[in-house]
Design an enzyme around this catalytic site. Structure first.
Site, PDB file in Angstrom:
ATOM      1  N   GLU A   1     -27.555 -62.034   7.204  1.00  0.00           N
ATOM      2  CA  GLU A   1     -28.252 -60.792   6.743  1.00  0.00           C
ATOM      3  C   GLU A   1     -29.709 -60.610   6.392  1.00  0.00           C
ATOM      4  O   GLU A   1     -30.283 -61.797   5.830  1.00  0.00           O
ATOM      5  CB  GLU A   1     -27.402 -60.141   5.706  1.00  0.00           C
ATOM      6  CG  GLU A   1     -27.666 -58.739   5.254  1.00  0.00           C
ATOM      7  CD  GLU A   1     -26.568 -58.038   4.487  1.00  0.00           C
ATOM      8  OE1 GLU A   1     -25.929 -58.692   3.767  1.00  0.00           O
ATOM      9  OE2 GLU A   1     -26.749 -56.847   4.278  1.00  0.00           O
TER      10      GLU A   1
ATOM     11  N   GLU B   1     -16.544 -61.107   6.181  1.00  0.00           N
ATOM     12  CA  GLU B   1     -17.142 -61.409   5.108  1.00  0.00           C
ATOM     13  C   GLU B   1     -16.375 -61.957   4.239  1.00  0.00           C
ATOM     14  O   GLU B   1     -15.111 -61.299   3.706  1.00  0.00           O
ATOM     15  CB  GLU B   1     -17.819 -60.106   4.436  1.00  0.00           C
ATOM     16  CG  GLU B   1     -19.216 -59.608   5.244  1.00  0.00           C
ATOM     17  CD  GLU B   1     -20.044 -58.604   4.435  1.00  0.00           C
ATOM     18  OE1 GLU B   1     -19.960 -58.411   3.188  1.00  0.00           O
ATOM     19  OE2 GLU B   1     -20.606 -57.729   5.301  1.00  0.00           O
TER      20      GLU B   1
ATOM     21  N   GLN C   1     -23.240 -66.313   3.133  1.00  0.00           N
ATOM     22  CA  GLN C   1     -23.860 -66.361   4.164  1.00  0.00           C
ATOM     23  C   GLN C   1     -24.544 -67.628   4.643  1.00  0.00           C
ATOM     24  O   GLN C   1     -24.596 -68.571   3.973  1.00  0.00           O
ATOM     25  CB  GLN C   1     -24.901 -65.163   4.216  1.00  0.00           C
ATOM     26  CG  GLN C   1     -24.382 -64.058   3.736  1.00  0.00           C
ATOM     27  CD  GLN C   1     -25.334 -62.611   3.903  1.00  0.00           C
ATOM     28  OE1 GLN C   1     -26.620 -62.951   4.156  1.00  0.00           O
ATOM     29  NE2 GLN C   1     -25.050 -61.554   3.411  1.00  0.00           N
TER      30      GLN C   1
ATOM     31  N   GLU D   1     -18.586 -51.723   5.723  1.00  0.00           N
ATOM     32  CA  GLU D   1     -18.010 -51.051   4.647  1.00  0.00           C
ATOM     33  C   GLU D   1     -18.355 -49.642   4.718  1.00  0.00           C
ATOM     34  O   GLU D   1     -19.046 -49.279   3.752  1.00  0.00           O
ATOM     35  CB  GLU D   1     -18.805 -51.950   3.363  1.00  0.00           C
ATOM     36  CG  GLU D   1     -18.528 -53.248   3.266  1.00  0.00           C
ATOM     37  CD  GLU D   1     -18.780 -53.905   2.124  1.00  0.00           C
ATOM     38  OE1 GLU D   1     -19.432 -53.700   1.347  1.00  0.00           O
ATOM     39  OE2 GLU D   1     -18.181 -55.280   2.067  1.00  0.00           O
TER      40      GLU D   1
HETATM   41  O1  AHR Z   1     -22.963 -60.417   1.635  1.00  0.00           O
HETATM   42  C1  AHR Z   1     -23.713 -59.189   1.011  1.00  0.00           C
HETATM   43  C2  AHR Z   1     -23.011 -57.829   0.963  1.00  0.00           C
HETATM   44  O2  AHR Z   1     -21.574 -57.793   0.484  1.00  0.00           O
HETATM   45  C3  AHR Z   1     -23.108 -57.351   2.435  1.00  0.00           C
HETATM   46  O3  AHR Z   1     -24.077 -56.800   2.689  1.00  0.00           O
HETATM   47  C4  AHR Z   1     -21.918 -56.248   2.283  1.00  0.00           C
HETATM   48  O4  AHR Z   1     -21.421 -56.030   3.146  1.00  0.00           O
HETATM   49  C5  AHR Z   1     -21.017 -56.682   1.173  1.00  0.00           C
HETATM   50  O5  AHR Z   1     -20.723 -55.854   0.150  1.00  0.00           O
END
Ligand code: AHR
Length: 514
Positions: free
Chosen positions: A46, A317, A366, A194
């Site tokens: 991200e 995620e 990530q 989300e």
């Molecule tokens: O990974 C960090 C954040 O966690 C992401 O941007 C979001 O989708 C989740 O709440």
């Protein structure tokens, strides 16, 4: 020292290493338990903190060694990892992202505000073309996350056309002017992220209608087939999945699930990424094993509307989320990564593998410098984390057939918590290779295991490696990048259709038989 004295000391020393009785695991080679999709080992990158800039992208003029602007050390590490797919540009960032800001000459791109993550400017030098070139360089499939919260179906359909249409339109002309003649093949498209929270604070009914609008206007062009992923829920909130499946299940290929392991269970004080006690360790792993319950729960709801299991549960995620490292920007989500995190990953993979009838896509959060990362960078230095090594161990299972295991794990107990000590996955690759990954979560007790196969004739050990360290807190640093790194493993033997393993405390092993 006299020989008898030496032997006595050795015997006493061996007796003080706690080893449990033998655990027998029956591996059934006759019944296939499904295929472990390689896409469950996907990543997520991200625009957040130092994840993209400068974790992946430093630009061609940087003093940090780079290939076309991408850090060469990070590229090489990620190439080795054989990442199957990578999700971008968010996360929460995606629902505030305009893809048009990230195309065209870099010096003409607007500087936008990353409102979610630290409220810092983003010069958009890493945009669509840079992301897709990055996926080419690491040989991964792209997974694009589309803005639903602050955008329109038309913006998504334009992005699809710009990228995948092979005819002449103003949008494809623009793509060509921006340096890409041929259309891309792009399968994975996440429609919103989300959407119940940072992606628009929507009700499930409202989002289901929005989803259908976006899905209707994004078309399969020039032979490119879109695999559409609806924004799903977190943890055990099943009502969202129920509404989505009922109202829009027939228009999606997958629905997502997000689950983060918070060591303390308290988002306000999550617990440190290193320097934790054994009690915190076992509680964290216990929390992460809840992934199993959540997959079962969401799958049961999906079964009501999709008994054939056509729609995939995409855990796009997941991972451990701790307090940020001291001295870092709290909005950048930087944390260290310990041996504990490698086990959190390996045992999560075991859960995904067991649920392969529903879970065919997943993305850890990530890839670089953010949350449970594969690699960390500091200026021109890079280290591979223990989680990186866990991912690398599991590459043996890519698209392999899961072989069912029957066994009763010994317990691992600390404080008032008891969890199964042993976890694992056994699979058979298309070429007949048998792959075994085993984790012993017990921080102090080794375990002896026997895996009973139906037929191992002609097979011998072709490779065996271990990931362990002195302590579950162990982690790599920029001064010593090999504190937690794979080593050869000699605690395994094969005879009479049996694989015998002496699994040290706090260890993960990968064994292949050929
Ligand atoms: O990974 C960090 C954040 O966690 C992401 O941007 C979001 O989708 C989740 O709440």
């Amino acid at each position: 020292m006299k020989r008898t004295g030496f032997l006595a000391i050795l015997v006493i020393a061996l007796l003080t290493i706690p080893v449990s009785s033998q655990t027998v695991i029956k591996v059934n080679q006759e019944d296939s338990a499904g295929i472990i999709s390689k896409h469950i080992f996907g990543q997520f990158s991200e625009h957040l903190g130092r994840g993209i800039y400068p974790g992946i992208w430093v630009g061609e003029d940087s003093e940090i060694p780079n290939t076309e602007g991408y850090r060469t050390d990070v590229l090489e590490a990620l190439q080795e990892l054989q990442i199957p797919n990578i999700r971008w540009p968010g996360g929460c960032y995606a629902d505030d992202y305009n893809w048009r800001d990230g195309i065209g000459p870099r010096d003409k791109r607007p500087v936008t505000l990353n409102v979610f993550w630290g409220q810092v400017p983003d010069d958009n030098s890493f945009g669509t073309h840079e992301f897709l070139r990055f996926t080419d360089l690491i040989n991964a499939e792209p997974y694009l996350s589309v803005n639903v919260g602050s955008s329109t179906p038309k913006e998504m359909s334009d992005w699809v056309e710009y990228l995948t249409y092979d005819g002449e339109t103003s949008l494809t002309k623009m793509r060509k002017e921006n340096g890409r003649e041929e259309p891309w093949e792009i399968k994975f498209w996440g429609i919103g992220n989300e959407s119940w929270g940072c992606g628009g604070n929507m009700t499930p009914e409202f989002y289901a209608d929005k989803y259908k609008q976006f899905a209707t206007y994004s078309r399969n062009l020039s032979g490119n087939q879109l695999y559409k992923i609806a924004s799903g829920m977190y943890n055990d909130v099943y009502s969202w999945t129920d509404t989505l499946m009922r109202k829009a299940g027939n228009m999606m290929e997958a629905i997502s699930l997000h689950y983060y392991t918070i060591p303390t269970g308290d988002w306000g004080a999550k617990g440190p990424s290193i320097g934790f006690s054994e009690e915190e360790y076992i509680k964290t792993i216990q929390a992460s094993l809840r992934m199993d319950d959540f997959i079962v729960g969401h799958s049961e709801v999906m079964d009501k509307y999709d008994p054939e299991k056509r729609v995939v549960l995409a855990v796009d995620e997941w991972g451990i989320w701790t307090d940020p490292l001291e001295g870092t920007n709290g909005g950048f989500l930087e944390q260290q990564n310990s041996l504990r995190d490698a086990f959190l990953a390996s045992t999560t993979f075991d859960i995904f593998a067991r649920h392969n009838e529903r879970v065919k896509l997943a993305n850890i959060a990530q890839t670089v410098n953010v949350l449970q990362a594969m690699v960390l960078t500091s200026e021109d230095k890079m280290l591979k984390t223990p989680t990186y090594h866990a991912f690398e161990f599991y590459t043996v299972h890519y698209d392999a057939e899961l072989l069912p295991m029957e066994f009763e794990s010994p317990d691992y107990t600390n404080s008032d918590v008891t969890i199964p000590a042993l976890h694992g996955t056994v699979s058979k690759s298309k070429n007949g290779q048998i792959n075994i990954t085993l984790t012993n979560l017990d921080a102090s007790k080794a375990h002896r295991l026997t895996l009973n196969f139906d037929d191992l004739s002609g097979k011998s050990i072709s490779s065996a490696r271990i990931l362990t360290a002195d302590n579950v807190n162990a982690h790599n640093t920029f001064d010593n990048t090999d504190i937690v790194s794979p080593a050869g493993f000699n605690g395994v033997s094969v005879s009479n259709n049996e694989v015998s393993v002496n699994l040290p405390a706090k260890s993960l092993v990968v064994i292949t038989l050929n």
